[in-house]
Scaffold this motif. Sequence first.
Motif, PDB file in Angstrom:
ATOM      1  N   UNK A 114       0.882  -1.320  -0.015  1.00 31.56           N
ATOM      2  CA  UNK A 114       0.061   0.029   0.132  1.00 31.56           C
ATOM      3  C   UNK A 114       0.912   1.282   0.032  1.00 31.56           C
ATOM      4  N   UNK A 115       1.857   1.264   0.880  1.00 29.02           N
ATOM      5  CA  UNK A 115       3.023   2.246   0.807  1.00 29.02           C
ATOM      6  C   UNK A 115       3.447   2.702  -0.615  1.00 29.02           C
ATOM      7  N   UNK A 116       3.901   1.405  -1.065  1.00 27.01           N
ATOM      8  CA  UNK A 116       4.414   1.469  -2.587  1.00 27.01           C
ATOM      9  C   UNK A 116       3.575   2.174  -3.642  1.00 27.01           C
ATOM     10  N   UNK A 117       2.304   1.585  -3.381  1.00 28.63           N
ATOM     11  CA  UNK A 117       1.205   2.204  -4.590  1.00 28.63           C
ATOM     12  C   UNK A 117       1.185   3.242  -4.319  1.00 28.63           C
ATOM     13  N   UNK A 118       0.811   3.871  -3.007  1.00 22.54           N
ATOM     14  CA  UNK A 118       0.527   5.502  -2.847  1.00 22.54           C
ATOM     15  C   UNK A 118       1.629   6.390  -3.289  1.00 22.54           C
ATOM     16  N   UNK A 119       2.880   5.712  -2.975  1.00 21.70           N
ATOM     17  CA  UNK A 119       3.999   6.554  -3.192  1.00 21.70           C
ATOM     18  C   UNK A 119       4.454   6.796  -4.578  1.00 21.70           C
ATOM     19  N   UNK A 120       4.151   5.640  -5.277  1.00 19.94           N
ATOM     20  CA  UNK A 120       4.204   5.606  -6.757  1.00 19.94           C
ATOM     21  C   UNK A 120       3.436   6.717  -7.524  1.00 19.94           C
ATOM     22  N   UNK A 121       1.998   6.686  -7.051  1.00 26.13           N
ATOM     23  CA  UNK A 121       1.142   7.743  -7.631  1.00 26.13           C
ATOM     24  C   UNK A 121       1.655   9.033  -7.347  1.00 26.13           C
ATOM     25  N   UNK A 122       1.709   9.321  -5.974  1.00 32.04           N
ATOM     26  CA  UNK A 122       1.949  10.907  -5.709  1.00 32.04           C
ATOM     27  C   UNK A 122       3.146  11.254  -6.422  1.00 32.04           C
ATOM     28  N   UNK A 123       4.474  10.188  -6.439  1.00 36.64           N
ATOM     29  CA  UNK A 123       5.446  10.855  -6.890  1.00 36.64           C
ATOM     30  C   UNK A 123       5.345  10.944  -8.542  1.00 36.64           C
ATOM     31  N   UNK A 124       4.504  10.179  -9.140  1.00 35.66           N
ATOM     32  CA  UNK A 124       4.558  10.197 -10.624  1.00 35.66           C
ATOM     33  C   UNK A 124       3.747  11.518 -11.129  1.00 35.66           C
ATOM     34  N   UNK A 125       2.550  11.821 -10.554  1.00 36.24           N
ATOM     35  CA  UNK A 125       1.830  12.862 -10.796  1.00 36.24           C
ATOM     36  C   UNK A 125       1.886  14.235 -10.256  1.00 36.24           C
ATOM     37  N   UNK A 126       2.320  15.188 -10.829  1.00 34.75           N
ATOM     38  CA  UNK A 126       2.948  16.504 -10.156  1.00 34.75           C
ATOM     39  C   UNK A 126       1.456  17.260  -9.280  1.00 34.75           C
ATOM     40  N   UNK A 127       0.392  17.086  -9.997  1.00 32.28           N
ATOM     41  CA  UNK A 127      -0.650  17.863  -9.206  1.00 32.28           C
ATOM     42  C   UNK A 127      -1.589  16.929  -8.555  1.00 32.28           C
ATOM     43  N   UNK A 128      -0.967  15.663  -8.184  1.00 35.61           N
ATOM     44  CA  UNK A 128      -1.700  14.763  -7.050  1.00 35.61           C
ATOM     45  C   UNK A 128      -1.124  14.873  -5.948  1.00 35.61           C
ATOM     46  N   UNK A 129      -1.699  15.517  -4.794  1.00 36.73           N
ATOM     47  CA  UNK A 129      -0.806  15.750  -3.461  1.00 36.73           C
ATOM     48  C   UNK A 129      -1.185  14.625  -2.480  1.00 36.73           C
ATOM     49  N   UNK A 130      -2.105  13.722  -2.514  1.00 35.16           N
ATOM     50  CA  UNK A 130      -2.280  12.724  -1.655  1.00 35.16           C
ATOM     51  C   UNK A 130      -3.007  11.371  -2.138  1.00 35.16           C
ATOM     52  N   UNK A 131      -2.311  10.330  -1.712  1.00 30.84           N
ATOM     53  CA  UNK A 131      -3.119   9.108  -2.250  1.00 30.84           C
ATOM     54  C   UNK A 131      -3.552   8.262  -1.004  1.00 30.84           C
ATOM     55  N   UNK A 132      -4.671   7.866  -1.050  1.00 30.98           N
ATOM     56  CA  UNK A 132      -5.455   6.905   0.187  1.00 30.98           C
ATOM     57  C   UNK A 132      -5.460   5.626  -0.597  1.00 30.98           C
TER      58      UNK A 132
END
Length: 322
Positions: free
Chosen positions: A85-103
């Motif tokens: 879950x940490x990996x998935x959320x980190x991957x998405x927030x790192x990849x997309x500049x305008x996405x600030x939080x993943x749950x």
Amino acid sequence: MSELTYLSSARYGKDAVRVFRVVRDREGPAHTVVEYNVKVLLEGDIDVSYTKADNSVIVATDSMKNITYYLAKVSPHILIPERFAIHLGTHIVSKYAHIHKAFVDIEQLRWSRIVVGTDGKPHPHSFFRDGDDKRTVKVEIDGTAGKDKLQAHVSAGINGLLVLKSSGSSFTSFIRDEYTLLKEVDDRIFSTSVDLNYTFAPIHISPPKDEKKLDIVAPTLDQAQRGSVWDPTVFDRARTITLDVFAEDESASVQATLYKMADKIIAENADIQSVSYSLPNKHYIPVDMSYMGLDNLTPAKAEVFQPVAAPSGLITATVSRK
Ligand SMILES: O=c1[nH]c(=O)c2[nH]c(=O)[nH]c2[nH]1
């Protein structure tokens, strides 16, 4: 659009992404399997997708599903739901500049290895569902302080662990007034379906700058940072504490047993900040057989019970480290 409204909050994503992964041991024939239900929700600069019908800011929920499957294939963390879950959320927030939080919420279904024959040989690739309870993980990856210093808020637990004890539970000395029908009992059945959630201290993550390395981002957490979020035995110990305390406590009430369980989890896990339980009191009512001349009501003679689906008590609490 009227002048009356504004978008006060927005979060979107994919729910119920079902994923099963088999990991083949390169050394031997044994397989390890996991099955997850994954929910991924995102927050960020996405207001215009709601307010201006501007889809240019939308990472399609279909893409979130595809990222989940991609990481299920390549992530070194797939077998441990907290890490995945940490990996998935980190991957998405790192990849997309305008996405600030993943749950990211994960529910893990139970698949335990079948032990074959009287000599008890663990089978290399056969499993059975040894309980309907689910291991749960909730991760919030917060990139609002900058993409190079993400914060992870992690909690984990159990949903729906059904337990029953046929003695070792009493309920006495409660308020008696004009509304009280319930008799005091020094021995009763105690059954509940345990929902447990324990929260770790937040951790910091510095994802690799190189996007290609996002496949393995989570190992960049340094050892000290990981704390027990990274420790796959925490869940098994929390489940064991829950079952042991439930079994061995001379329960004065659901409330008192709940507190003992939570206290023990905090005492035995330095990084756990708080523990919440939600425990329905599933009533089993002794059947009145006095009209047949049979005593089934005095607690020591109560043998035949009517399990009652509703109503049930519902005892909840959060216990926190001082
Ligand atoms: O353990 C219990 N707690 C209660 O608050 C309660 N209330 C009740 O009717 N039975 C019980 N049992």
